[in-house]
Motif scaffolding. Sequence first.
Motif, PDB file in Angstrom:
ATOM      1  N   VAL A  19       0.876  -1.172   0.000  1.00 53.22           N
ATOM      2  CA  VAL A  19       0.000   0.000   0.000  1.00 53.22           C
ATOM      3  C   VAL A  19       0.913   1.223   0.000  1.00 53.22           C
ATOM      4  CG1 VAL A  19      -1.824   1.266   1.172  1.00 53.22           C
ATOM      5  CG2 VAL A  19      -1.787  -1.237   1.279  1.00 53.22           C
ATOM      6  N   VAL A  20       0.910   1.956  -1.088  1.00 51.13           N
ATOM      7  CA  VAL A  20       1.790   3.105  -1.254  1.00 51.13           C
ATOM      8  C   VAL A  20       1.000   4.359  -0.870  1.00 51.13           C
ATOM      9  CG1 VAL A  20       3.339   4.302  -2.818  1.00 51.13           C
ATOM     10  CG2 VAL A  20       2.872   1.870  -3.168  1.00 51.13           C
ATOM     11  N   VAL A  21       1.488   5.072   0.140  1.00 56.14           N
ATOM     12  CA  VAL A  21       0.729   6.185   0.698  1.00 56.14           C
ATOM     13  C   VAL A  21       1.403   7.512   0.372  1.00 56.14           C
ATOM     14  CG1 VAL A  21      -0.231   7.186   2.803  1.00 56.14           C
ATOM     15  CG2 VAL A  21      -0.072   4.694   2.571  1.00 56.14           C
ATOM     16  N   ASP A  22       0.653   8.400  -0.241  1.00 60.00           N
ATOM     17  CA  ASP A  22       1.084   9.783  -0.461  1.00 60.00           C
ATOM     18  C   ASP A  22      -0.143  10.668  -0.285  1.00 60.00           C
ATOM     19  OD1 ASP A  22       1.882  12.303  -1.401  1.00 60.00           O
ATOM     20  OD2 ASP A  22       3.341  11.431  -2.771  1.00 60.00           O
ATOM     21  N   VAL A  23      -0.274  11.223   0.911  1.00 56.03           N
ATOM     22  CA  VAL A  23      -1.451  12.018   1.267  1.00 56.03           C
ATOM     23  C   VAL A  23      -1.395  13.393   0.617  1.00 56.03           C
ATOM     24  CG1 VAL A  23      -2.675  13.115   3.202  1.00 56.03           C
ATOM     25  CG2 VAL A  23      -1.790  10.772   3.437  1.00 56.03           C
ATOM     26  N   MET A  24      -0.226  14.051   0.688  1.00 54.43           N
ATOM     27  CA  MET A  24      -0.087  15.443   0.233  1.00 54.43           C
ATOM     28  C   MET A  24       0.995  15.565  -0.841  1.00 54.43           C
ATOM     29  SD  MET A  24      -0.517  17.527   3.794  1.00 54.43           S
ATOM     30  CE  MET A  24      -1.864  17.142   4.908  1.00 54.43           C
ATOM     31  N   ARG A  25       0.670  15.206  -2.156  1.00 53.32           N
ATOM     32  CA  ARG A  25      -0.707  15.216  -2.582  1.00 53.32           C
ATOM     33  C   ARG A  25      -1.018  14.185  -3.662  1.00 53.32           C
ATOM     34  NH1 ARG A  25      -0.259  21.279  -4.432  1.00 53.32           N
ATOM     35  NH2 ARG A  25       1.926  20.591  -4.467  1.00 53.32           N
ATOM     36  N   ALA A  26      -0.042  13.353  -4.028  1.00 55.00           N
ATOM     37  CA  ALA A  26      -0.171  12.557  -5.251  1.00 55.00           C
ATOM     38  C   ALA A  26      -1.439  11.718  -5.313  1.00 55.00           C
ATOM     39  CB  ALA A  26       1.047  11.660  -5.420  1.00 55.00           C
ATOM     40  N   PHE A  27      -1.730  10.975  -4.244  1.00 53.10           N
ATOM     41  CA  PHE A  27      -2.839  10.034  -4.373  1.00 53.10           C
ATOM     42  C   PHE A  27      -4.176  10.631  -3.943  1.00 53.10           C
ATOM     43  CE2 PHE A  27       0.787   6.872  -4.121  1.00 53.10           C
ATOM     44  CZ  PHE A  27       0.927   6.878  -5.508  1.00 53.10           C
ATOM     45  N   THR A  28      -4.139  11.808  -3.321  1.00 55.31           N
ATOM     46  CA  THR A  28      -5.368  12.603  -3.227  1.00 55.31           C
ATOM     47  C   THR A  28      -5.726  13.132  -4.608  1.00 55.31           C
ATOM     48  OG1 THR A  28      -4.836  13.238  -0.943  1.00 55.31           O
ATOM     49  CG2 THR A  28      -6.477  14.573  -2.116  1.00 55.31           C
ATOM     50  N   VAL A  29      -4.725  13.615  -5.331  1.00 57.88           N
ATOM     51  CA  VAL A  29      -4.931  14.093  -6.700  1.00 57.88           C
ATOM     52  C   VAL A  29      -5.423  12.961  -7.599  1.00 57.88           C
ATOM     53  CG1 VAL A  29      -3.699  14.891  -8.758  1.00 57.88           C
ATOM     54  CG2 VAL A  29      -3.355  16.037  -6.575  1.00 57.88           C
ATOM     55  N   ALA A  30      -4.821  11.794  -7.484  1.00 57.21           N
ATOM     56  CA  ALA A  30      -5.243  10.666  -8.317  1.00 57.21           C
ATOM     57  C   ALA A  30      -6.712  10.329  -8.078  1.00 57.21           C
ATOM     58  CB  ALA A  30      -4.369   9.452  -8.024  1.00 57.21           C
ATOM     59  N   ALA A  31      -7.126  10.325  -6.810  1.00 51.19           N
ATOM     60  CA  ALA A  31      -8.527  10.029  -6.502  1.00 51.19           C
ATOM     61  C   ALA A  31      -9.453  11.083  -7.090  1.00 51.19           C
ATOM     62  CB  ALA A  31      -8.711   9.932  -4.992  1.00 51.19           C
ATOM     63  N   GLU A  55      -7.112  11.070  15.765  1.00 52.38           N
ATOM     64  CA  GLU A  55      -5.713  11.307  16.100  1.00 52.38           C
ATOM     65  C   GLU A  55      -4.827  11.242  14.856  1.00 52.38           C
ATOM     66  OE1 GLU A  55      -2.164  12.041  18.116  1.00 52.38           O
ATOM     67  OE2 GLU A  55      -4.255  12.479  18.586  1.00 52.38           O
ATOM     68  N   PHE A  56      -5.130  10.349  13.951  1.00 49.66           N
ATOM     69  CA  PHE A  56      -4.341  10.220  12.725  1.00 49.66           C
ATOM     70  C   PHE A  56      -4.495  11.468  11.849  1.00 49.66           C
ATOM     71  CE2 PHE A  56      -5.497   5.961  14.159  1.00 49.66           C
ATOM     72  CZ  PHE A  56      -4.251   5.358  14.245  1.00 49.66           C
ATOM     73  N   LEU A  57      -5.711  11.975  11.751  1.00 51.96           N
ATOM     74  CA  LEU A  57      -5.936  13.200  10.985  1.00 51.96           C
ATOM     75  C   LEU A  57      -5.264  14.397  11.658  1.00 51.96           C
ATOM     76  CD1 LEU A  57      -9.681  12.667  10.032  1.00 51.96           C
ATOM     77  CD2 LEU A  57      -7.757  12.718   8.439  1.00 51.96           C
ATOM     78  N   ARG A  58      -5.271  14.425  12.980  1.00 54.29           N
ATOM     79  CA  ARG A  58      -4.603  15.524  13.696  1.00 54.29           C
ATOM     80  C   ARG A  58      -3.105  15.536  13.382  1.00 54.29           C
ATOM     81  NH1 ARG A  58      -1.225  16.359  17.413  1.00 54.29           N
ATOM     82  NH2 ARG A  58      -1.019  14.115  17.840  1.00 54.29           N
ATOM     83  N   ARG A  59      -2.493  14.348  13.401  1.00 50.55           N
ATOM     84  CA  ARG A  59      -1.069  14.271  13.076  1.00 50.55           C
ATOM     85  C   ARG A  59      -0.802  14.760  11.665  1.00 50.55           C
ATOM     86  NH1 ARG A  59       0.213   8.179  14.087  1.00 50.55           N
ATOM     87  NH2 ARG A  59       2.012   8.741  12.775  1.00 50.55           N
ATOM     88  N   ALA A  60      -1.639  14.365  10.732  1.00 49.54           N
ATOM     89  CA  ALA A  60      -1.448  14.794   9.344  1.00 49.54           C
ATOM     90  C   ALA A  60      -1.614  16.302   9.207  1.00 49.54           C
ATOM     91  CB  ALA A  60      -2.436  14.064   8.438  1.00 49.54           C
ATOM     92  N   ALA A  61      -2.591  16.852   9.921  1.00 48.03           N
ATOM     93  CA  ALA A  61      -2.830  18.299   9.840  1.00 48.03           C
ATOM     94  C   ALA A  61      -1.663  19.099  10.412  1.00 48.03           C
ATOM     95  CB  ALA A  61      -4.114  18.646  10.584  1.00 48.03           C
ATOM     96  N   GLN A  62      -0.914  18.498  11.332  1.00 45.50           N
ATOM     97  CA  GLN A  62       0.218  19.181  11.952  1.00 45.50           C
ATOM     98  C   GLN A  62       1.559  18.793  11.327  1.00 45.50           C
ATOM     99  OE1 GLN A  62      -0.110  18.357  16.173  1.00 45.50           O
ATOM    100  NE2 GLN A  62      -1.955  19.604  16.402  1.00 45.50           N
ATOM    101  N   SER A  63       1.503  18.113  10.208  1.00 46.41           N
ATOM    102  CA  SER A  63       2.729  17.628   9.580  1.00 46.41           C
ATOM    103  C   SER A  63       3.493  18.748   8.882  1.00 46.41           C
ATOM    104  CB  SER A  63       2.394  16.534   8.555  1.00 46.41           C
ATOM    105  OG  SER A  63       1.669  17.084   7.462  1.00 46.41           O
ATOM    106  N   GLU A  81       2.312  12.671   7.855  1.00 46.15           N
ATOM    107  CA  GLU A  81       0.980  12.562   7.259  1.00 46.15           C
ATOM    108  C   GLU A  81       0.809  11.224   6.550  1.00 46.15           C
ATOM    109  OE1 GLU A  81       3.458  14.137   3.903  1.00 46.15           O
ATOM    110  OE2 GLU A  81       3.361  14.434   6.082  1.00 46.15           O
ATOM    111  N   ASP A  82       1.872  10.747   5.905  1.00 46.61           N
ATOM    112  CA  ASP A  82       1.808   9.454   5.220  1.00 46.61           C
ATOM    113  C   ASP A  82       1.829   8.303   6.219  1.00 46.61           C
ATOM    114  OD1 ASP A  82       1.762  10.779   2.808  1.00 46.61           O
ATOM    115  OD2 ASP A  82       3.897  10.545   2.426  1.00 46.61           O
ATOM    116  N   LEU A  83       2.680   8.396   7.229  1.00 49.17           N
ATOM    117  CA  LEU A  83       2.734   7.346   8.243  1.00 49.17           C
ATOM    118  C   LEU A  83       1.416   7.265   9.009  1.00 49.17           C
ATOM    119  CD1 LEU A  83       4.282   5.161   9.734  1.00 49.17           C
ATOM    120  CD2 LEU A  83       5.223   6.939  11.231  1.00 49.17           C
ATOM    121  N   ALA A  84       0.848   8.413   9.352  1.00 54.24           N
ATOM    122  CA  ALA A  84      -0.429   8.414  10.068  1.00 54.24           C
ATOM    123  C   ALA A  84      -1.522   7.753   9.239  1.00 54.24           C
ATOM    124  CB  ALA A  84      -0.824   9.846  10.435  1.00 54.24           C
ATOM    125  N   CYS A  85      -1.564   8.072   7.961  1.00 54.68           N
ATOM    126  CA  CYS A  85      -2.572   7.482   7.082  1.00 54.68           C
ATOM    127  C   CYS A  85      -2.350   5.980   6.947  1.00 54.68           C
ATOM    128  CB  CYS A  85      -2.532   8.159   5.717  1.00 54.68           C
ATOM    129  SG  CYS A  85      -3.789   7.572   4.564  1.00 54.68           S
TER     130      CYS A  85
END
Length: 236
Positions: free
Chosen positions: A19-31, A168-176, A147-151
């Motif tokens: 599972v390859v995670v990129d929150v900000m922003r590659a795979f948000t963009v892909a979705a 808590e996971f979203l909070r960590r990402a928001a503070q990344s 943000e990626d590790l939290a997700c």
Amino acid sequence: MDTRFLGMADLVDVPSVAVVVDVMRAFTVAAWAFAQGAEKIVLAGSPDEALALKASHPEWVALKDGPHAPGFEMVNSPGLLRSVDLSGRTVVQKTTAGTVGALAVKEASLVLCAGFVVAEATARLLRTRGSDSVTFVVTGEDGRADEDLACAQYIAGRATDAGTDAAEFLRRAAQSRAAAELIEGVRQGVHPDDVALCLELDRFPFAMVATSEGPLMVLRPHAMPSPAGAGRPDLP
């Protein structure tokens, strides 16, 4: 389910399920590209490869991170992409971390690309597949992007325990660091809504599966219908 959380440099063997995670922003963009009608996304390993693919297929749409550049119609911003009609189009995506991470595990039997916007669908696909061992590839900051590790940790939790809470996971990402750089304008090719869009939990009811199609690594949506009364059953 046995889980590993690795940076790209730590990948020493071919995982069974990645599972390859990129929150900000590659795979948000892909979705968002799929939500806007894209048929498929071709993951490119370099800007030159992306431009070569575009040259061979002029009808395709090329996208990269950073500022606008010749040959690329779009940048890696969900806020900018959400107003673009991509119905039936093929998108060529090249980013610094996300696409590189997916290509690094292309030999795995199952490759999923993920962010918070498809977290539940991704977790449900892992549960459906009954995966015994899953490697989460944390693409940002050499595997240290919180943000990626939290997700990744949230998806892993949801895959084994449907009661795992996202707060808590979203909070960590928001503070990344990545969120701060986007908000402060350190990164280019940014829309003011990008961070909020990247943190929109389960916006879309599909997972994203990357497979080798000839010489290309191609990402496609994989519909995971939500249980009755849960989540968002329809695309916008």
